[in-house]
Enzyme design. Structure first.
Site, PDB file in Angstrom:
ATOM      1  N   TYR A  53      -5.494  31.686  42.000  1.00 48.46           N
ATOM      2  CA  TYR A  53      -5.499  33.110  41.605  1.00 48.46           C
ATOM      3  C   TYR A  53      -4.345  33.399  40.641  1.00 48.46           C
ATOM      4  CZ  TYR A  53      -4.217  38.072  41.910  1.00 48.46           C
ATOM      5  OH  TYR A  53      -3.838  39.361  41.602  1.00 48.46           O
ATOM      6  N   LYS A  95      -4.287  34.590  36.647  1.00 47.25           N
ATOM      7  CA  LYS A  95      -3.649  35.825  36.153  1.00 47.25           C
ATOM      8  C   LYS A  95      -2.566  35.472  35.120  1.00 47.25           C
ATOM      9  CE  LYS A  95      -4.244  39.590  37.356  1.00 47.25           C
ATOM     10  NZ  LYS A  95      -5.221  40.648  36.924  1.00 47.25           N
ATOM     11  N   THR A 154       0.026  40.802  38.116  1.00 44.34           N
ATOM     12  CA  THR A 154       0.603  40.672  39.448  1.00 44.34           C
ATOM     13  C   THR A 154       1.963  39.980  39.404  1.00 44.34           C
ATOM     14  OG1 THR A 154       0.299  39.495  41.541  1.00 44.34           O
ATOM     15  CG2 THR A 154      -0.797  38.558  39.663  1.00 44.34           C
ATOM     16  N   ASP A 155       2.779  40.217  40.433  1.00 46.64           N
ATOM     17  CA  ASP A 155       4.060  39.504  40.525  1.00 46.64           C
ATOM     18  C   ASP A 155       3.867  38.028  40.883  1.00 46.64           C
ATOM     19  OD1 ASP A 155       3.326  39.776  43.199  1.00 46.64           O
ATOM     20  OD2 ASP A 155       5.214  40.674  43.859  1.00 46.64           O
ATOM     21  N   GLU A 156       2.647  37.656  41.321  1.00 45.38           N
ATOM     22  CA  GLU A 156       2.438  36.264  41.755  1.00 45.38           C
ATOM     23  C   GLU A 156       2.548  35.274  40.606  1.00 45.38           C
ATOM     24  OE1 GLU A 156      -0.647  35.452  44.488  1.00 45.38           O
ATOM     25  OE2 GLU A 156      -0.390  37.323  45.572  1.00 45.38           O
TER      26      GLU A 156
HETATM   27  P1  NAD Z   1     -10.204  44.395  43.990  1.00 47.77           P
HETATM   28  O1  NAD Z   1     -10.654  43.020  44.296  1.00 47.77           O
HETATM   29  O2  NAD Z   1     -10.148  45.408  45.088  1.00 47.77           O
HETATM   30  O3  NAD Z   1     -11.141  45.019  42.858  1.00 47.77           O
HETATM   31  C1  NAD Z   1     -11.534  44.292  41.722  1.00 47.77           C
HETATM   32  C2  NAD Z   1     -12.651  45.074  41.025  1.00 47.77           C
HETATM   33  O4  NAD Z   1     -13.053  44.331  39.866  1.00 47.77           O
HETATM   34  C3  NAD Z   1     -13.906  45.261  41.897  1.00 47.77           C
HETATM   35  O5  NAD Z   1     -14.358  46.591  41.805  1.00 47.77           O
HETATM   36  C4  NAD Z   1     -14.902  44.287  41.289  1.00 47.77           C
HETATM   37  O6  NAD Z   1     -16.245  44.699  41.434  1.00 47.77           O
HETATM   38  C5  NAD Z   1     -14.470  44.271  39.820  1.00 47.77           C
HETATM   39  N1  NAD Z   1     -14.860  43.030  39.142  1.00 47.77           N
HETATM   40  C6  NAD Z   1     -14.639  41.754  39.567  1.00 47.77           C
HETATM   41  N2  NAD Z   1     -15.172  40.879  38.697  1.00 47.77           N
HETATM   42  C7  NAD Z   1     -15.708  41.618  37.675  1.00 47.77           C
HETATM   43  C8  NAD Z   1     -16.382  41.286  36.467  1.00 47.77           C
HETATM   44  N3  NAD Z   1     -16.622  40.005  36.129  1.00 47.77           N
HETATM   45  N4  NAD Z   1     -16.785  42.291  35.659  1.00 47.77           N
HETATM   46  C9  NAD Z   1     -16.549  43.587  36.002  1.00 47.77           C
HETATM   47  N5  NAD Z   1     -15.935  43.960  37.131  1.00 47.77           N
HETATM   48  C10 NAD Z   1     -15.510  42.981  37.969  1.00 47.77           C
HETATM   49  O7  NAD Z   1      -8.799  44.241  43.282  1.00 47.77           O
HETATM   50  P2  NAD Z   1      -7.478  45.126  43.398  1.00 47.77           P
HETATM   51  O8  NAD Z   1      -6.690  44.672  44.568  1.00 47.77           O
HETATM   52  O9  NAD Z   1      -7.840  46.545  43.238  1.00 47.77           O
HETATM   53  O10 NAD Z   1      -6.711  44.620  42.087  1.00 47.77           O
HETATM   54  C11 NAD Z   1      -6.959  45.226  40.824  1.00 47.77           C
HETATM   55  C12 NAD Z   1      -6.113  44.540  39.774  1.00 47.77           C
HETATM   56  O11 NAD Z   1      -4.731  44.662  40.109  1.00 47.77           O
HETATM   57  C13 NAD Z   1      -6.363  43.029  39.647  1.00 47.77           C
HETATM   58  O12 NAD Z   1      -6.283  42.699  38.289  1.00 47.77           O
HETATM   59  C14 NAD Z   1      -5.235  42.397  40.435  1.00 47.77           C
HETATM   60  O13 NAD Z   1      -4.931  41.118  39.937  1.00 47.77           O
HETATM   61  C15 NAD Z   1      -4.118  43.375  40.182  1.00 47.77           C
HETATM   62  N6  NAD Z   1      -3.089  43.463  41.249  1.00 47.77           N
HETATM   63  C16 NAD Z   1      -3.448  43.658  42.549  1.00 47.77           C
HETATM   64  C17 NAD Z   1      -2.461  43.806  43.520  1.00 47.77           C
HETATM   65  C18 NAD Z   1      -2.805  44.044  44.975  1.00 47.77           C
HETATM   66  O14 NAD Z   1      -1.902  44.016  45.819  1.00 47.77           O
HETATM   67  N7  NAD Z   1      -4.058  44.303  45.328  1.00 47.77           N
HETATM   68  C19 NAD Z   1      -1.115  43.734  43.158  1.00 47.77           C
HETATM   69  C20 NAD Z   1      -0.787  43.513  41.806  1.00 47.77           C
HETATM   70  C21 NAD Z   1      -1.791  43.400  40.857  1.00 47.77           C
HETATM   71  O1  DAU Z   2       1.725  40.193  45.124  1.00 49.82           O
HETATM   72  C1  DAU Z   2       0.598  40.817  44.579  1.00 49.82           C
HETATM   73  C2  DAU Z   2      -0.645  40.209  45.165  1.00 49.82           C
HETATM   74  O2  DAU Z   2      -0.734  40.652  46.518  1.00 49.82           O
HETATM   75  C3  DAU Z   2      -1.911  40.593  44.400  1.00 49.82           C
HETATM   76  O3  DAU Z   2      -1.836  40.076  43.107  1.00 49.82           O
HETATM   77  C4  DAU Z   2      -3.155  40.053  45.110  1.00 49.82           C
HETATM   78  O4  DAU Z   2      -4.318  40.499  44.438  1.00 49.82           O
HETATM   79  C5  DAU Z   2      -3.167  40.580  46.528  1.00 49.82           C
HETATM   80  O5  DAU Z   2      -4.270  40.041  47.227  1.00 49.82           O
HETATM   81  C6  DAU Z   2      -1.861  40.222  47.241  1.00 49.82           C
HETATM   82  O6  DAU Z   2      -1.768  38.793  47.496  1.00 49.82           O
HETATM   83  P1  DAU Z   2      -1.252  38.213  48.899  1.00 49.82           P
HETATM   84  O7  DAU Z   2      -1.781  36.846  49.057  1.00 49.82           O
HETATM   85  O8  DAU Z   2       0.211  38.430  49.052  1.00 49.82           O
HETATM   86  O9  DAU Z   2      -1.995  39.257  49.901  1.00 49.82           O
HETATM   87  P2  DAU Z   2      -2.735  39.053  51.308  1.00 49.82           P
HETATM   88  O10 DAU Z   2      -2.981  40.421  51.862  1.00 49.82           O
HETATM   89  O11 DAU Z   2      -3.881  38.123  51.208  1.00 49.82           O
HETATM   90  O12 DAU Z   2      -1.611  38.356  52.192  1.00 49.82           O
HETATM   91  C7  DAU Z   2      -0.357  38.981  52.416  1.00 49.82           C
HETATM   92  C8  DAU Z   2       0.480  38.021  53.256  1.00 49.82           C
HETATM   93  O13 DAU Z   2      -0.096  37.925  54.570  1.00 49.82           O
HETATM   94  C9  DAU Z   2       0.506  36.594  52.728  1.00 49.82           C
HETATM   95  O14 DAU Z   2       1.777  36.016  52.988  1.00 49.82           O
HETATM   96  C10 DAU Z   2      -0.559  35.872  53.547  1.00 49.82           C
HETATM   97  C11 DAU Z   2      -0.484  36.576  54.878  1.00 49.82           C
HETATM   98  N1  DAU Z   2      -1.765  36.674  55.614  1.00 49.82           N
HETATM   99  C12 DAU Z   2      -2.850  37.154  54.984  1.00 49.82           C
HETATM  100  C13 DAU Z   2      -4.063  37.255  55.634  1.00 49.82           C
HETATM  101  C14 DAU Z   2      -5.287  37.783  54.920  1.00 49.82           C
HETATM  102  C15 DAU Z   2      -1.811  36.303  56.961  1.00 49.82           C
HETATM  103  O15 DAU Z   2      -0.803  35.873  57.555  1.00 49.82           O
HETATM  104  N2  DAU Z   2      -3.011  36.393  57.602  1.00 49.82           N
HETATM  105  C16 DAU Z   2      -4.139  36.857  56.990  1.00 49.82           C
HETATM  106  O16 DAU Z   2      -5.225  36.905  57.642  1.00 49.82           O
END
Ligand code: NAD
Ligand code: DAU
Length: 354
Positions: free
Chosen positions: A159, A163, A134-136
């Protein structure tokens, strides 16, 4: 059937993972795509209904932190590629319970690399372990500037610290063992099948149910949004054409302040639901801020564009409209997720068959 490649995808039942699994199953009929997922609250096999009977797809429920199970799986299946997405992914949950993040995101990643090392002694050219990050990990930006692949790590939440730690382990294995790994760091994804705890699906769900839209703090936090299918395409490109040992940033060149995004979402929801403009906006409620809230993320995705030719295909208005329409047309999916009944799908589909 003899498959040309055997690819393990971890976390394939989650949001991004399910889009990656679908893309690979449909694009590469000569690859075996093995989805390994523990089906935590975020894992939903209903996401993959359309491809679950494909000849080149297998699913196994299992935990990446179980070293013995993971090692047995690698020995049995002899994977030559891994795309590792399984993780605890929600920042707010990491603030409540950091240990689950340390366990899955760090220990789980190292377990997988250890198992791959056991069967990849000679590191042939096609073997690769692709770690999705992730970019975080880069921390928070001020008003200007972009994260590049060389930006120093500065994670600010449990988190992102978990990562970042997993990324460090991957780089340490590359350096120490010449382990054939690649990392990508992506910005915020949005699109179909995202669990309604994240901003966009949560707010769509709340608008449908006339519930408040909880905007954290003053809403002036900025994220760089990318449509999930564009991320899945980038993963395909990097998996096949990226250089082992390298890192690629992936982003949408698409920065939005949360409050502006929420207002756009409200406008689209009113239009698509035939409601008077302004109806959804009335639900906006400013609430207590997220502790340690990162101010701004923005990605410089120049390297993947120049070296591998990838760029986003959709602008945000198009992607958001597609997303809203998907959620409105898939109310059952959202109902099953919010009621918890999606968690019985595995029992119904996989256990009751025997
Ligand atoms: P998600 O939470 O929707 O899905 C995670 C999946 O991993 C689920 O299916 C869960 O059952 C599985 N999982 C969790 N713990 C496990 C374990 N111990 N063993 C096996 N499976 C397990 O996540 P996502 O948003 O699809 O993110 C996927 C990946 O991409 C993550 O590594 C996350 O850090 C990365 N990522 C997400 C975002 C985003 O915006 N969602 C952005 C950048 C990177
Ligand atoms: O940048 C990549 C990341 O983006 C991924 O690595 C993470 O897995 C993914 O969850 C996401 O993280 P964020 O914390 O940015 O996403 P989230 O959707 O939780 O929140 C987006 C923005 O909105 C953040 O600034 C917090 C704000 N927010 C979020 C929620 C859930 C609100 O203001 N209200 C809310 O209820």
């Amino acid at each position: 059937m003899k498959f040309k490649r055997k690819i393990l995808i971890t976390g394939g039942a989650g949001f991004i993972g399910s889009h990656v699994v679908r893309l690979f199953v449909n694009t590469y009929p000569d690859y075996l795509i093995f989805n390994f997922d523990n089906l935590t609250y975020a894992g939903n096999l209903e996401n993959l209904k359309d491809i679950e009977t494909a000849d080149n797809y297998r699913f196994e429920k299992g935990d990446i932190t179980d070293a013995l199970l993971v090692s047995d799986l690698f020995h049995q299946m002899q994977f030559d590629g891994v795309i590792h997405l399984a993780a605890e992914s929600h920042v707010d949950r990491s603030i409540d319970n950091p240990m689950a993040f340390i366990h899955t995101n760090i220990l789980g990643t190292v377990n997988l690399m250890n198992a791959a090392r056991e069967i990849w002694a000679d590191y042939q050219l096609n073997q690769r372990f692709y770690h999705i990050s992730t970019d975080e990990v880069y921390g928070s930006l001020g008003e200007t500037g972009l994260f590049t692949e060389t930006t120093a790590y500065d994670p600010q939440s449990p988190y992102s610290a978990s990562k970042a730690s997993s990324d460090h382990f991957v780089r340490a294995y590359i350096n120490t063992y010449k382990f054939p790994a690649i990392i990508s760091n992506c910005s915020n994804n949005y699109g179909p099948n995202q669990f309604p705890e994240k901003l966009i699906p949560l707010f769509i769900h709340n608008i449908q149910n006339k519930k408040p839209l909880p905007v954290y703090g003053d809403g002036n936090y900025t994220r760089d949004w990318l449509y999930v299918e564009d991320h899945a395409r980038a993963i395909d490109t990097i998996f096949h054409h990226g250089q082992r040992g390298e890192t690629y940033n992936i982003g949408g060149h698409n920065e939005w302040k949360n409050i502006d995004l929420v207002r756009l979402l409200c406008r689209i929801m009113d239009e698509e639901r035939g409601q008077a403009q302004g109806s959804a906006e009335q639900l906006i409620t400013f609430v207590k801020d997220r502790p340690g809230h990162d101010k701004r993320y923005a990605i410089d995705a120049g390297k993947i564009k120049t070296e591998l030719g990838w760029q986003p295909s959709l602008n945000f208005e198009e992607g958001l409209l597609l997303t809203v329409r998907w959620y409105l047309q898939n109310e059952i999916w959202l109902q099953n997720v919010t009621s918890g009944s999606y968690q019985t799908y595995y029992e119904k589909q996989y256990l009751n068959r025997f």
